[in-house]
Design a protein around this motif. Structure first.
Motif, short mmCIF file in Angstrom:
data_model
loop_
_atom_site.label_atom_id
_atom_site.label_comp_id
_atom_site.label_asym_id
_atom_site.label_seq_id
_atom_site.Cartn_x
_atom_site.Cartn_y
_atom_site.Cartn_z
N ASP A 39 0.95 -1.07 0.06
CA ASP A 39 -0.02 -0.24 0.07
C ASP A 39 0.92 1.15 0.07
O ASP A 39 1.96 1.32 0.82
CB ASP A 39 -0.85 -0.03 1.15
CG ASP A 39 -1.96 0.94 1.00
OD1 ASP A 39 -1.87 2.10 0.60
OD2 ASP A 39 -3.03 0.74 1.18
N SER A 40 0.61 2.18 -0.87
CA SER A 40 1.30 3.24 -0.89
C SER A 40 1.36 4.38 0.11
O SER A 40 1.93 5.29 0.36
CB SER A 40 1.11 4.09 -2.41
OG SER A 40 -0.29 4.64 -2.14
N ARG A 41 0.26 4.14 0.95
CA ARG A 41 -0.16 5.10 2.15
C ARG A 41 0.53 4.45 3.26
O ARG A 41 0.48 3.24 3.66
CB ARG A 41 -1.52 5.26 2.33
CG ARG A 41 -2.27 5.57 1.00
CD ARG A 41 -3.76 5.23 1.09
NE ARG A 41 -4.20 4.10 1.44
CZ ARG A 41 -5.41 3.45 1.79
NH1 ARG A 41 -6.36 4.23 1.89
NH2 ARG A 41 -5.57 2.28 1.97
N MET A 42 1.22 5.26 4.30
CA MET A 42 1.80 5.09 5.49
C MET A 42 0.72 4.72 6.54
O MET A 42 0.96 3.84 7.31
CB MET A 42 2.69 6.13 5.94
CG MET A 42 3.89 6.16 5.09
SD MET A 42 5.08 4.89 5.50
CE MET A 42 5.33 4.65 7.19
N ASP A 43 -0.44 5.15 6.32
CA ASP A 43 -1.78 5.05 7.39
C ASP A 43 -2.65 3.87 6.93
O ASP A 43 -3.71 3.88 7.65
CB ASP A 43 -2.40 6.16 7.86
CG ASP A 43 -2.89 7.01 6.44
OD1 ASP A 43 -2.59 6.60 5.37
OD2 ASP A 43 -3.82 7.77 6.61
N ALA A 44 -2.20 3.02 6.08
CA ALA A 44 -3.11 1.97 5.47
C ALA A 44 -3.57 0.98 6.66
O ALA A 44 -2.88 0.45 7.28
CB ALA A 44 -2.64 1.25 4.44
N ALA A 45 -4.96 1.18 6.88
CA ALA A 45 -5.54 0.45 8.25
C ALA A 45 -5.76 -1.13 7.76
O ALA A 45 -7.14 -1.32 7.43
CB ALA A 45 -6.67 1.39 8.76
#
Length: 629
Positions: free
Chosen positions: A370-376
């Motif tokens: 996932d390119s997002r650091m905050d991917a839940a």
């Protein structure tokens, strides 16, 4: 015969394919009805309810075609009419039809299919030499190369270009199958049979209006056919069956499956193409193939859903690279594992659904990127946050990917890469009367412009609602809006309950590279990020100019899942916002329409009718005795 047996309990003949990738259970196919067909002369077995794409995947056939320009190996990438790669030729002789999408072609006994745009064979395509000289065939080389010497054009350039043009080919024999034209009228045309369209049709139908519900799929339900979503405490597909039963009991509701609304025109007129005889063997015997409808509606609801897009990065076009939503479709709807070990790469929450789907089906997940650091996201598989896929390996099928994360780069073995770069609402029909869609930051997509088509309103994912609960509510609200405008008193239908999924996305259009590796944007026409950059460098900065310079979005798929990515790359290169960059012009038809269907009976005397004067018969009667004498 060999001594081994396939999943149908019957011996496998030489040349047949066993269904290695078919899951033991699940899917909406009829496992009691095996179907045999041929692909490139090889006997293949599927089940009733399979598309050609799902049946090929079940038999572990990943290479299905070659790209137009470089003849690169290409596989199945989607599960719907937006498919850019899996184009095949169906039938032979007078029944031959090219450029049929494998993702929408339903298999039947006796179906004969062959791949196209390759020579002499799919596995050994000599024209793939183009890929070795790709540096000389970049965007715009047509305009620069075929200018000189002048006298070469007529004798060399034009004949070669004409021979190379196109993907499939007609047989040149007049078709024997029939096509029809028809007219229909209704109060409201509901375009799309997903959750929003079903709720809109149910509310309007119960209020007494005459309704046409049209959907291009063979079954109603939209994404509910592919996602394990619960509606009103039942599986989505069970809820769809119940709503369909209610609709079928209403005499004022007409359901048109296998019907694509191809264009929106003046005065509430819509073009529609119905596949009548292309899903069974009856179509082989000269029966009606397609019917082109002219539908006139007082009002319309566009609930055509959304299309998933890719992320551009080097070698993202290998067979085995698919959209994450398509992977869910093949697993949940067709009971097929697109790969034995899957890597998921996304920038939005809908990629989570693919991970859940694969886990519940027992399919190995090699990594979730996932390119997002905050991917839940949580799961019993490797998770890489703030990471991207930077390359793939393999030739005729993907074998591994490279993942760049905080600790460096890592190569992961996989035979399937599921990508979710976000969703593009299917706004095409709303733009057929010169309307322009509007950029929406929240969904990172274009939404349809209000009042672009007189009498048309939008519902579901088309209007930017990305959760099932919101789509259901949107369908009811759109129907109520029409009823209130007309002034009809009605009893509101009960709004079903569904999970409220949050759609969060962080824009990622392309993964930065060193410029030497090609990151693909338009898969059918072989357009890369580098081509778009070159277009700007040569001052083709307008989105319309870039389109023509690179041929982006000009193939049979009309760039349905590449256009937005391409113009986002263009915006980044030019330093403009995506909203200011705008879109290219959307034109009908939404999906390819055979000229025979539009012309219908326009052949022979139907094309050039004879008209006689009022005295013709009298003069003929008088002349006949003289001629005989």
């Amino acid at each position: 015969t060999r001594n081994n047996q396939n999943g149908n309990g019957r011996r496998t003949r030489v040349g047949e394919r066993r269904m290695f990738m078919r899951l033991d259970q699940g899917g909406l196919i009829d496992r009691t009805r095996p179907v045999e067909f041929s692909f490139d002369g090889m006997s293949v077995t599927g089940f009733a309810g399979d598309t050609l794409a799902s049946a090929l995947l079940a038999n572990d056939i990943s290479l299905v075609g070659r790209s137009f320009k470089y003849h690169r190996p290409r596989g199945i990438m989607t599960a719907g009419s937006e498919e850019p790669n899996a184009l095949v030729t169906v039938g032979k002789d007078e029944a031959q039809e090219p450029n049929v999408r494998a993702t929408t072609l339903e298999i039947y006994e006796g179906l004969s299919v062959k791949s196209q745009n390759r020579w002499p064979s799919l596995n050994l395509d000599l024209l793939a030499v183009n890929d070795l000289v790709a540096s000389f065939l970049g965007a715009g080389f047509y305009y620069k190369t075929f200018m000189w010497p002048k006298y070469f054009w007529e004798k060399i350039y034009e004949p070669v270009i004409r021979r190379a043009a196109g993907l499939g080919a007609l047989s040149g024999i007049a078709p024997q199958n029939a096509y029809e034209k028809a007219n229909a009228f209704c109060d409201v045309l509901v375009i799309g049979g997903g959750p929003a369209g079903l709720m809109a049709a149910l509310q309007l139908g119960k209020a007494g209006l005459s309704i046409i519900l049209a959907d291009e799929d063979s079954s109603l339900g939209g994404r509910l056919l592919s996602d394990n979503t619960e509606v009103d405490g039942r599986l989505g597909i069970e809820w769809v069956d119940g709503i369909e039963t209610e609709l079928s009991m209403l005499q004022n509701v007409r359901i048109m499956r296998r019907t694509s609304i191809t264009g929106a025109y003046d005065h509430g007129t819509f073009g529609a193409l119905e596949r009548v005889g292309k899903h069974n063997s009856k179509g082989l015997k000269g029966s009606v193939q397609e019917c082109f409808w002219r539908i006139v509606a007082q009002r319309s609801i566009l609930a055509s859903g959304a299309l998933e897009r890719f992320i551009a990065f080097p070698n993202n076009d290998r067979p085995g690279v698919m959209t994450a939503g398509a992977v869910r479709s093949y697993v949940s709807r067709y009971g097929v594992a697109p790969g034995r070990s899957t890597v998921i790469f996304g920038n939005n929450n809908s990629a989570f659904e693919t991970a859940k789907c694969l886990e519940s089906a027992g399919i190995h997940i090699a990594a979730f990127v996932d390119s997002r650091m905050d991917a839940a996201i949580k799961g019993d598989f490797p998770i890489f946050r703030g990471s991207v896929v930077t390359n793939t390996f393999g030739r005729r099928r993907i074998e591994a990917v490279t993942v760049r994360h905080s600790g460096g780069e890592e190569r992961i073995r996989t035979d399937c890469l599921a990508i979710s770069g976000g969703w593009n609402p299917t706004v095409h029909l709303s733009c057929h009367m010169n309307g322009r869609p509007c950029w929406d930051e929240a969904t990172q997509s274009f939404l349809p412009q209000e009042d672009a088509i007189p009498g048309m309103i939008y519902a579901g994912a088309t209007a930017g609602f990305m959760s099932t609960a919101d789509c259901l509510r949107s369908g009811v609200e759109s129907a109520n809006k029409i009823l209130n405008e007309i002034g009809i008193k009605f009893k509101p239908v009960a709004l079903p309950s569904a999970e409220q999924n949050t759609y969060k996305i962080s824009p990622l259009w392309s993964v930065p590279t060193d410029g030497r590796k090609r990151a693909w944007v338009d898969f059918q026409n072989d357009v890369t990020v580098k081509d778009i950059v070159q277009s700007v460098a040569e001052n083709y900065r307008s989105v319309e100019h870039m389109k023509r310079y690179t041929t982006q979005g000009m193939a049979t798929d009309q760039g349905k899942n590449s256009n937005v990515t391409a113009l986002a790359v263009l915006a980044d290169v030019t330093g403009c916002s995506i909203a200011d960059t705008g879109t290219t012009t959307y034109r009908p038809p939404f999906a390819p329409v055979a000229i025979a269907a539009m012309g219908s009976e326009g052949a022979g005397k139907g094309f050039a009718p004879e008209r006689f004067g009022s005295t013709h018969q009298v003069m003929l009667d008088r002349a006949t005795p003289l001629i005989e004498a």
